[in-house]
Write a protein that holds these residues in place. Sequence first.
Motif, PDB file in Angstrom:
ATOM      1  N   ALA A 134      11.824  15.728   7.306  1.00  0.00           N
ATOM      2  CA  ALA A 134      10.866  14.620   7.322  1.00  0.00           C
ATOM      3  C   ALA A 134       9.449  15.112   7.540  1.00  0.00           C
ATOM      4  CB  ALA A 134      11.234  13.615   8.411  1.00  0.00           C
ATOM      5  N   ALA A 135       9.275  16.057   8.465  1.00  0.00           N
ATOM      6  CA  ALA A 135       7.927  16.495   8.826  1.00  0.00           C
ATOM      7  C   ALA A 135       7.972  17.905   9.383  1.00  0.00           C
ATOM      8  CB  ALA A 135       7.318  15.543   9.853  1.00  0.00           C
ATOM      9  N   VAL A 166       2.949  17.349   2.102  1.00  0.00           N
ATOM     10  CA  VAL A 166       1.662  16.656   2.023  1.00  0.00           C
ATOM     11  C   VAL A 166       1.069  16.649   3.424  1.00  0.00           C
ATOM     12  CG1 VAL A 166       0.483  14.482   1.514  1.00  0.00           C
ATOM     13  CG2 VAL A 166       2.424  15.214   0.101  1.00  0.00           C
ATOM     14  N   ALA A 167      -0.108  17.247   3.589  1.00  0.00           N
ATOM     15  CA  ALA A 167      -0.735  17.368   4.910  1.00  0.00           C
ATOM     16  C   ALA A 167      -1.767  16.269   5.111  1.00  0.00           C
ATOM     17  CB  ALA A 167      -1.393  18.736   5.048  1.00  0.00           C
ATOM     18  N   ARG A 192       0.828  -1.202   0.000  1.00  0.00           N
ATOM     19  CA  ARG A 192       0.000   0.000   0.000  1.00  0.00           C
ATOM     20  C   ARG A 192       0.866   1.258   0.000  1.00  0.00           C
ATOM     21  NH1 ARG A 192      -5.253   0.054   1.313  1.00  0.00           N
ATOM     22  NH2 ARG A 192      -5.061   1.997   2.509  1.00  0.00           N
ATOM     23  N   VAL A 193       1.913   1.250   0.793  1.00  0.00           N
ATOM     24  CA  VAL A 193       2.782   2.420   0.886  1.00  0.00           C
ATOM     25  C   VAL A 193       3.465   2.692  -0.448  1.00  0.00           C
ATOM     26  CG1 VAL A 193       4.936   3.256   1.929  1.00  0.00           C
ATOM     27  CG2 VAL A 193       3.115   2.310   3.378  1.00  0.00           C
ATOM     28  N   ALA A 217       4.157   6.613   3.330  1.00  0.00           N
ATOM     29  CA  ALA A 217       4.118   6.834   1.887  1.00  0.00           C
ATOM     30  C   ALA A 217       4.699   8.189   1.497  1.00  0.00           C
ATOM     31  CB  ALA A 217       2.689   6.716   1.381  1.00  0.00           C
ATOM     32  N   VAL A 218       4.503   9.200   2.324  1.00  0.00           N
ATOM     33  CA  VAL A 218       4.987  10.544   1.970  1.00  0.00           C
ATOM     34  C   VAL A 218       6.512  10.571   1.859  1.00  0.00           C
ATOM     35  CG1 VAL A 218       5.116  12.944   2.700  1.00  0.00           C
ATOM     36  CG2 VAL A 218       2.935  11.720   2.817  1.00  0.00           C
ATOM     37  N   PRO A 219       7.274  10.110   2.865  1.00  0.00           N
ATOM     38  CA  PRO A 219       8.732  10.091   2.664  1.00  0.00           C
ATOM     39  C   PRO A 219       9.169   9.087   1.599  1.00  0.00           C
ATOM     40  CG  PRO A 219       8.144   9.052   4.760  1.00  0.00           C
ATOM     41  CD  PRO A 219       6.909   9.717   4.237  1.00  0.00           C
ATOM     42  N   TRP A 220       8.401   7.999   1.429  1.00  0.00           N
ATOM     43  CA  TRP A 220       8.687   7.034   0.359  1.00  0.00           C
ATOM     44  C   TRP A 220       8.675   7.756  -0.993  1.00  0.00           C
ATOM     45  CZ3 TRP A 220       8.828   1.535   1.512  1.00  0.00           C
ATOM     46  CH2 TRP A 220       8.972   0.703   0.398  1.00  0.00           C
ATOM     47  N   ALA A 221       7.779   8.731  -1.129  1.00  0.00           N
ATOM     48  CA  ALA A 221       7.670   9.520  -2.358  1.00  0.00           C
ATOM     49  C   ALA A 221       8.629  10.706  -2.378  1.00  0.00           C
ATOM     50  CB  ALA A 221       6.235  10.018  -2.525  1.00  0.00           C
TER      51      ALA A 221
END
Length: 515
Positions: free
Chosen positions: A160-161, A54-55, A35-36, A70-74
């Motif tokens: 990262a965030a 991405v929020a 899924r990620v 998924a966000v850091p994966w992208a």
Amino acid sequence: MYLTQALHRAVQQTPDLAATIFGDRVRTWRECHDRVARLAGALRALGVEPCDRVAILALNCDDYHDVQLAVPWADAVTVPVNTRWSAAEVAFSLTDAGAGVLVVDDTFTDQVEQLRALAPGLRTVIHTGSRPPAGALRLEELVAGAEPVEDARRGGDALAAVYYTGGTTGTPKGVMLSHTNLVTAALGAAATGEFMTPGGRLLHSAPMFHLADGAGWIARNLVGGTHVVLPAFTPAGVAEAVERHRITDMFLAPTMIQMFVDSPEARERDLSSLDHLLYGASPISEAVLGRTMALLPRVRLLQAYGMTELSPTTTILTSEDHLNGDLRRSAGRAVPYAEVRIVDAEDREVPRGTVGEIVARGPHVMLGYWNRPEETAAALRGGWMHTGDGGRMDEAGYVFVVDRIKDMIVSGGENVYSAEVENALSTHHAVAACAVIGVPDPEWGERVHAVVVLREGCAAPEVEELRAHCAERIARYKAPRSVDVVDALPLTPAAKVNKRELRARYWDGSDRQVS
């Protein structure tokens, strides 16, 4: 170091172990990995570029877990959004962070149209749930239709965030945390040897947008095991989840602990699976701590002290420390990766036992505040993160937090730290919870004032009774001179007592908050 590293290891070593449990839905680490990778592919297809923000605005859910990977994966940056904010406050964070993509759940469907109007930079809304807003993309359809992509392995000192502070001291600031910041803090806490049960089950009931819960999420990923997710905290829900899912570890803020241990459900359910109860975000009263230890005698209690800017932990009070009555009043000692000092107004280290400001440095200290260079420089002056907390350190390095510096009350020329008064007040048999603030007083300048929530079935005690009770434990000048009884204390999204809101009724119309 990178946040997605743990997912690769989990799918290699325990692919069929449950990664997340949300209601009756169980997803394995193998499913999570797929899924990620697919959600990251969908984000890239939507135009998400490296370093884009991405929020996510959602109650706790298993999809929250997937999005945060998924966000850091992208190769992008996550912006967890406070679920208790108004639409205007949410839009502020989206605009401030420059987030072009927002993930929302059913709870916030009705806000989306307003958010689009208030945050014109928001170009894409992704929905998880059953009631999507107009124009939103469905997360499940994106996952099903996207091709998986390789992990960008965004890590190290890369952002990262961006975690927004609660705003209790002014306009919210975006705290920039790197992968090194976050992974260091989780690994260092795990190095204490009792932070998280390897292969166990972590319960998420505190809000996942807050780093107090997020730190546990990262640690659980690192040591392996399963995330059990509740949409939100309720004493009954936590008790039922612990029994049903055999929870081994959980984080609760002190106010949550008080509500939990005083609930009938906590005494009716089987809580024997619990190994660790981590608490933090605000001081805990000795009375609540005593009731917790009585209810959960075999559970290892750990207190984490820090702040979002410290990823978030900088000291830990271990379960062994909790057995010492004197040490239980402390916030513990510096974790392996941190240096901690107590300094005066000129940033000089003060003698042990002297109250000053708690400062820290190490690889867990934030990169800075998003687009706020002056405030970053002020907070990180001299290479140390200035916490704004007043505290003292004993000869063995234990830190005792006495209050937020701005919460100090000056009454009749004497300094009074509210945490000390709250500890004394909370031991009264009629007091379930309390907060102490300074209010204007024509005689004393500021008066020590208590706001009290009564225990069920107890009558409101007279002020003099409470003063006498406190005077047996602390100097009499520190005892409250006035008391309000309320049904509940106002809380911030991080489940801390919102003292700014409590003060407002007394200080409205004044151009300053001291007298």
